[in-house]
Write a protein that holds these residues in place. Structure first.
Motif, PDB file in Angstrom:
ATOM      1  N   GLN A  76      -6.353  12.372  -4.601  1.00 43.46           N
ATOM      2  CA  GLN A  76      -7.171  11.346  -4.156  1.00 43.46           C
ATOM      3  C   GLN A  76      -8.275  11.588  -3.356  1.00 43.46           C
ATOM      4  O   GLN A  76      -7.954  12.241  -2.519  1.00 43.46           O
ATOM      5  N   TRP A 113      -5.517   7.485  -8.091  1.00 39.76           N
ATOM      6  CA  TRP A 113      -4.886   8.694  -7.932  1.00 39.76           C
ATOM      7  C   TRP A 113      -5.471   9.403  -9.171  1.00 39.76           C
ATOM      8  O   TRP A 113      -4.771   8.836 -10.314  1.00 39.76           O
ATOM      9  N   ASN A 158       0.771  -1.134  -0.084  1.00 40.41           N
ATOM     10  CA  ASN A 158       0.014   0.095  -0.023  1.00 40.41           C
ATOM     11  C   ASN A 158       0.775   1.291   0.216  1.00 40.41           C
ATOM     12  O   ASN A 158       0.389   2.436   0.116  1.00 40.41           O
ATOM     13  N   ASN A 210       4.557   9.147   5.940  1.00 42.91           N
ATOM     14  CA  ASN A 210       3.149   8.903   5.913  1.00 42.91           C
ATOM     15  C   ASN A 210       2.630  10.185   6.144  1.00 42.91           C
ATOM     16  O   ASN A 210       3.167  11.238   6.691  1.00 42.91           O
ATOM     17  N   LYS A 240      -1.919   7.683   4.894  1.00 45.30           N
ATOM     18  CA  LYS A 240      -1.280   6.988   3.437  1.00 45.30           C
ATOM     19  C   LYS A 240       0.179   7.122   3.707  1.00 45.30           C
ATOM     20  O   LYS A 240       0.811   7.966   4.274  1.00 45.30           O
TER      21      LYS A 240
END
Length: 309
Positions: free
Chosen positions: A211, A185, A169, A293, A305
């Protein structure tokens, strides 16, 4: 065949196949002591492999050093690869033994050590127990049980699965710059209103994607667009990154939305939206291989993310 004494054990017949594999491995070894070591190691790995297959674990039996002619001649190695978990070392135990020594050359890159008692006739092998860590000498009376061994492997399997999922991921910006972008995206003209696009692009970058992120639940749910603008630096392998947060379906963000960027050391950059902010942003640079992140938070709801350069 299972048998229960003070501790659970598991007996594996050492078939013609087991001895054929061992015989092939020693076929070009002429030192008698080394031949015996390799032969017993091979039978031990065969037994553990059969045990694990019976217990529902997949192995790469033929891929370990224990099946490599050169490796077994140079080292005292009896490894077995358990798929998606790691490498076990299998230790042969002769009858009446109370202590087993573990060679220092197999102290690393192992998830555990399994001890196998070979019968005098070499027609069967009994899986006795295991230890997760190596030491000069292991007392067989202190081995952890086979029940604990199966629980241990299952827990490792879960951890590896979670890590693999997490890794899969991670969004890799190098792939973006090479033109490989996940379909989730979107280009910004597919995500934002035309009047918002004028706000978004005052700095030219190599690639820009966004996104949609939903925060909150039901009536409290709001949607925002996380926009990543990535530019490769001309004189290094690093990148410049502009991270922006826009409302989706509205022109202003709710007050109190947080955009948090955290690197591998835990150091964080945080931006919080004020009343009537059209967008919020944070700009930074990252080196090749660096991971970080991004968390978008609002009230009790947050979405994280993970990225890598």
């Amino acid at each position: 065949m299972n048998s229960t004494t003070q501790k659970l054990s598991f007996t594996v017949p050492l078939s013609f196949e087991a001895h054929s594999i061992a015989q092939e491995l020693v076929s070009e070894i002429y030192n008698q002591e080394k031949r015996q070591q390799v032969y017993l190691n091979s039978l031990t790995v065969y037994a553990v492999n059969n045990y694990l297959r019976c217990m529902g674990f997949e192995t790469d039996y033929s891929e370990g050093d224990s099946r490599n002619f050169l490796a077994v001649e140079l080292m005292n190695v009896a490894d077995l690869i358990v798929k998606d978990i790691g490498k076990l070392e299998c230790l042969p135990v002769l009858a009446e033994a109370e202590v087993v020594e573990i060679s220092p050359e197999v102290w690393e890159d192992r998830i555990g050590y399994v001890f196998v008692e070979l019968s005098d006739s070499l027609k069967s092998a009994k899986i006795l127990g295991f230890t997760p860590e190596a030491a000069d000498k292991i007392y067989l009376s202190k081995l952890e049980s086979l029940s604990d061994f199966l629980v241990y492997l299952t827990e490792l399997e879960v951890v590896e699965s979670v890590q693999a999922e997490t890794t899969s991921n991670i969004i890799n910006f190098r792939k973006w710059l090479d033109g490989v972008v996940d379909a989730s995206w979107q280009k910004l003209d597919e995500l934002l209103k035309p009047q918002q696009l004028g706000l978004a692009f005052k700095n030219e970058v190599s690639i820009t994607r966004g996104q949609k992120i939903d925060l909150g639940m039901h009536l409290d749910k709001i949607s925002v667009a996380l926009v990543m603008k990535v530019m490769s630096e001309s004189e290094s392998e690093g990148v410049d990154i502009l991270t922006q947060l826009y409302p989706v379906g509205e022109m202003a963000l709710p007050e109190g939305i947080k955009l948090i960027i955290r690197d591998e050391t835990g150091e964080a950059l945080e931006v919080v939206s004020r009343e009537e902010d059209n967008w919020i942003q944070s700009e930074f640079s990252a080196e090749s291989g660096e991971k970080f992140n991004i968390t978008v938070a609002y009230g009790d709801s947050e979405v994280m993310k993970q990225f890598e350069v």
